[in-house]
Design a protein around this motif. Sequence first.
Motif, PDB file in Angstrom:
ATOM      1  N   PHE A  20      56.762  48.288  49.046  1.00 31.61           N
ATOM      2  CA  PHE A  20      56.059  49.447  48.486  1.00 31.61           C
ATOM      3  C   PHE A  20      56.764  50.764  48.796  1.00 31.61           C
ATOM      4  O   PHE A  20      56.261  51.829  48.504  1.00 31.61           O
ATOM      5  CB  PHE A  20      54.629  49.488  49.052  1.00 31.61           C
ATOM      6  N   SER A  21      57.956  50.668  49.416  1.00 31.51           N
ATOM      7  CA  SER A  21      58.654  51.900  49.800  1.00 31.51           C
ATOM      8  C   SER A  21      59.456  52.458  48.631  1.00 31.51           C
ATOM      9  O   SER A  21      59.652  51.790  47.619  1.00 31.51           O
ATOM     10  CB  SER A  21      59.591  51.618  50.971  1.00 31.51           C
ATOM     11  N   ASN A  22      59.930  53.673  48.801  1.00 31.80           N
ATOM     12  CA  ASN A  22      60.761  54.311  47.784  1.00 31.80           C
ATOM     13  C   ASN A  22      62.041  53.502  47.594  1.00 31.80           C
ATOM     14  O   ASN A  22      62.697  53.122  48.551  1.00 31.80           O
ATOM     15  CB  ASN A  22      61.098  55.732  48.265  1.00 31.80           C
ATOM     16  N   LYS A  23      62.405  53.256  46.340  1.00 29.24           N
ATOM     17  CA  LYS A  23      63.516  52.335  46.057  1.00 29.24           C
ATOM     18  C   LYS A  23      64.885  52.915  46.400  1.00 29.24           C
ATOM     19  O   LYS A  23      65.870  52.181  46.487  1.00 29.24           O
ATOM     20  CB  LYS A  23      63.516  51.914  44.574  1.00 29.24           C
ATOM     21  N   THR A  24      64.980  54.227  46.611  1.00 31.41           N
ATOM     22  CA  THR A  24      66.283  54.778  46.996  1.00 31.41           C
ATOM     23  C   THR A  24      66.400  54.957  48.505  1.00 31.41           C
ATOM     24  O   THR A  24      67.447  54.710  49.083  1.00 31.41           O
ATOM     25  CB  THR A  24      66.570  56.132  46.310  1.00 31.41           C
ATOM     26  N   THR A  25      65.305  55.369  49.166  1.00 27.79           N
ATOM     27  CA  THR A  25      65.407  55.603  50.618  1.00 27.79           C
ATOM     28  C   THR A  25      65.016  54.380  51.441  1.00 27.79           C
ATOM     29  O   THR A  25      65.409  54.255  52.597  1.00 27.79           O
ATOM     30  CB  THR A  25      64.492  56.764  51.060  1.00 27.79           C
ATOM     31  N   HIS A  26      64.197  53.475  50.860  1.00 30.09           N
ATOM     32  CA  HIS A  26      63.683  52.287  51.578  1.00 30.09           C
ATOM     33  C   HIS A  26      62.995  52.687  52.890  1.00 30.09           C
ATOM     34  O   HIS A  26      63.024  51.960  53.871  1.00 30.09           O
ATOM     35  CB  HIS A  26      64.819  51.289  51.897  1.00 30.09           C
ATOM     36  N   GLN A  27      62.387  53.868  52.884  1.00 29.21           N
ATOM     37  CA  GLN A  27      61.845  54.405  54.135  1.00 29.21           C
ATOM     38  C   GLN A  27      60.503  53.778  54.511  1.00 29.21           C
ATOM     39  O   GLN A  27      59.599  53.687  53.690  1.00 29.21           O
ATOM     40  CB  GLN A  27      61.669  55.913  53.995  1.00 29.21           C
TER      41      GLN A  27
END
Length: 372
Positions: free
Chosen positions: A272-279
């Motif tokens: 469910f994280s942001n697909k660019t930062t994977h944060q």
Amino acid sequence: MKFIVSSTYLLKQLQVLGGVINSSNTLPILDNFLFDLNKNKLTVSASDLETTMSSVLEVDSDSEGAIAVPARLLLDTLKTFPEQPLTFIIEDNNTIEISSNHGKYALAYADGAEFPKAVELSNPSATTLMGDILATAINKTIFAAGNDDLRPVMSGVFFQFSTENLTFVATDAHKLVKYQRHDVQASEVAEFIMPKKPLNLLKGILSGSESEVKIEYNESNAKFSFDDTELICRLIDGKYPNYEAVIPKENPNQLSISRNQFLSSVRRVSIFSNKTTHQIRLKIAGAELNISAEDVDYSNKAEERLSCAYQGDDMQIGFNSRFLVEMLNNLNSDEVSLEMSLPNRAGILTPIDGLDEGEHVTMLVMPVMLNS
């Protein structure tokens, strides 16, 4: 020149050596295996100029000679044979004829003298260690090595030998792994940077191996010898960054947790994280670890609570979930410890159990800034 060899035995050796050959070579001769026959010993070599690997095979023969045989064609043919003896005969018209139980196959060969000679190491230093120890060291570190062509020193694994221990380090500036063996020593201090390709080859051959590996090295090349195989490769030139300087020494906040639980949770939440930062965000208070992620653009979010053992101040810290997953996947322990000092300082991940005597693993992961 003529020799007889078992089809499956030959295939098994050639498949290992085939890993050296690049799919596109600048020199056409490098698309071949070098067959160097000396009575009943056949030395087969493959090279990409940077790495050369050779194996000695037992064959039935009393002739001598050297030829270069097309690798892809030979491998594709051997894969189709059931176990049987194959007879190789060198004909005058520059072809080699292979006879099986059912047929004959002719392929063109090149002169063995055209094949590049392997580097001879002048007055090298040497260290000997068990094959499975070397394979484990490569396995535990290679995933953390970088892929940046502009920083070649970080694209390999740093070997650091001393009279007290052996240390293997890999980093790409976001994550770092330091693997140490205190139960193995070198006779003298040495350090060099090994490229990934030969390490991946060694890892594949040596995992679970009982054989001893002799490592010889000088300023520019390293040679690994074991059983009937030799691998010589060019080392990465340059000075490895001072990795000790980036490992934080004072880490008052210590979290202990089940590795599998932590790994599954990070995996799930990271979807469910942001697909660019994977944060992902770790929020630790008391004996509770809260793992959450949010992708504001798509209104996706997830949150999980795990119980843990924690000593230190309540804190929130952000990590790239891919790095955490890679590291946790690479440990075999049941419990792991995550030590932290501040949200903007690296976290240190170490296994609490599951290590051999004399084995130490330290993994470091850089945090990411949390958007509060």
